[in-house]
Design a protein around this motif. Structure first.
Motif, PDB file in Angstrom:
ATOM      1  N   GLN A 209       0.812  -1.227   0.000  1.00  0.00           N
ATOM      2  CA  GLN A 209       0.000   0.000   0.000  1.00  0.00           C
ATOM      3  C   GLN A 209       0.845   1.276   0.000  1.00  0.00           C
ATOM      4  O   GLN A 209       0.339   2.353  -0.279  1.00  0.00           O
ATOM      5  N   ASN A 228      -2.305   2.370  -7.400  1.00  0.00           N
ATOM      6  CA  ASN A 228      -2.799   2.119  -6.044  1.00  0.00           C
ATOM      7  C   ASN A 228      -3.816   3.203  -5.660  1.00  0.00           C
ATOM      8  O   ASN A 228      -3.468   4.377  -5.597  1.00  0.00           O
ATOM      9  N   LYS A 232      -0.526   4.656   1.068  1.00  0.00           N
ATOM     10  CA  LYS A 232      -0.317   4.881   2.494  1.00  0.00           C
ATOM     11  C   LYS A 232       1.033   5.572   2.687  1.00  0.00           C
ATOM     12  O   LYS A 232       2.032   5.150   2.113  1.00  0.00           O
TER      13      LYS A 232
END
Ligand SMILES: Nc1ncnc2c1ncn2[C@@H]1O[C@H](COP(=O)(O)OP(=O)(O)OP(=O)(O)O)[C@@H](O)[C@H]1O
Ligand SMILES: [Mg+2]
Length: 251
Positions: A209, A228, A232
């Motif tokens: 992520q 993605n 993150k």
């Protein structure tokens, strides 16, 4: 538009062992541009490491074409390949691959010997690289005197030392606990934000992520490839800069 940094077309890699032929890569076509942060995922045996070894010019495909930075890899001589591996590619491995009897400083300075720098220049550069991964106070430690996360940071400093075009990391957090993995991912985020290109193999969705693009492999083929949707970020340094609205250049 400029050509992609990595351009592979219908790459295959087979291994023949006795009467058996294993198609580790069947046909893989992939382009990666400068500055991308890609996570390569897939089940065990799907061909991730085989692909990474080809991308890093450590292995040669049995079919297909690889153009790195505009140059066809199959046309390179052994000397040219060695130079590309040393200067254009930075490797980070799951098992760190540090020289056990050498200090952090010597481990990081090693690729500079092949790059032909003087001893003073090597020490100075390696010292700076270790400071950039927050290990300025561990230059004289040997790998067994460091924690797993610190060892991996030494390996990352070594991978960065020649300012490579691309960083290839094969499960860099595979041997680390969750907290240390997050630390290493924060470091990779910072490295990416400075304009570096990163290809990262991981089994863990959480780790993937952090990347901006996710490529999934299965049975020697690319099964999926998409941006993605939920990147993150964990680097506190990047978060602080974002807050201030400044860009990440020159961190
Ligand atoms: N040197 C080799 N000789 C023969 N077969 C090999 C060799 N290296 C890899 N293979 C085979 O090729 C296939 C792909 O291996 P690879 O190491 O690329 O998988 P991987 O996706 O990295 O798996 P993992 O997640 O377990 O690391 C496997 O079936 C493996 O057994
Ligand atoms: Mg592997």
């Amino acid at each position: 538009m400029s050509s992609p940094l990595i351009d592979i077309k219908e790459i295959g890699r087979k291994y023949v062992i006795g009467a058996e032929t294993i198609h580790a890569l069947k046909s893989v076509t992939l382009q990666i541009n400068k500055g991308e942060f890609v996570a390569l995922m897939g089940p065990s045996g799907s061909g991730k490491s085989t692909l990474m070894n080809i991308l890093g010019c450590l292995d040669t495909p049995t079919r297909g074409e690889y153009v790195l930075n505009g140059i066809k890899v199959s046309d390179m001589t052994d000397d040219e390949l060695a130079e590309v591996r040393n200067k254009e590619i930075g490797f980070v491995f799951q098992t760190f691959n540090l020289l056990p009897r050498s200090t952090s400083l010597d481990n990081v300075a090693l690729p500079l010997i092949y790059a032909g720098l003087s001893k003073t220049e090597r020490i100075e550069k390696a010292q700076k690289a270790l400071e950039s991964v927050n290990l300025g106070n561990r230059v004289d430690h040997k790998p067994n005197e460091l924690s797993g996360g610190q060892r991996q940071r030494v390996a990352i400093a070594r991978a960065l030392i020649n300012d490579p075009s691309i960083i290839l990391a094969d499960e860099p957090t595979g041997n680390l606990d969750t907290k240390t993995s997050v630390e290493i991912m924060g470091l990779l985020e910072e490295i990416h934000s400075k304009g570096n290109t990163i290809v990262l193999v991981t089994h863990e969705e959480d780790i993937a992520q952090h990347a901006h693009r996710i490529v999934r492999m299965r049975d020697g083929l690319i099964e999926d490839d998409y941006p993605n949707p939920e990147i993150k970020n964990v680097s506190p340094r990047l978060a602080a800069l974002k807050e201030k609205g400044s860009d990440f250049e020159g961190i």
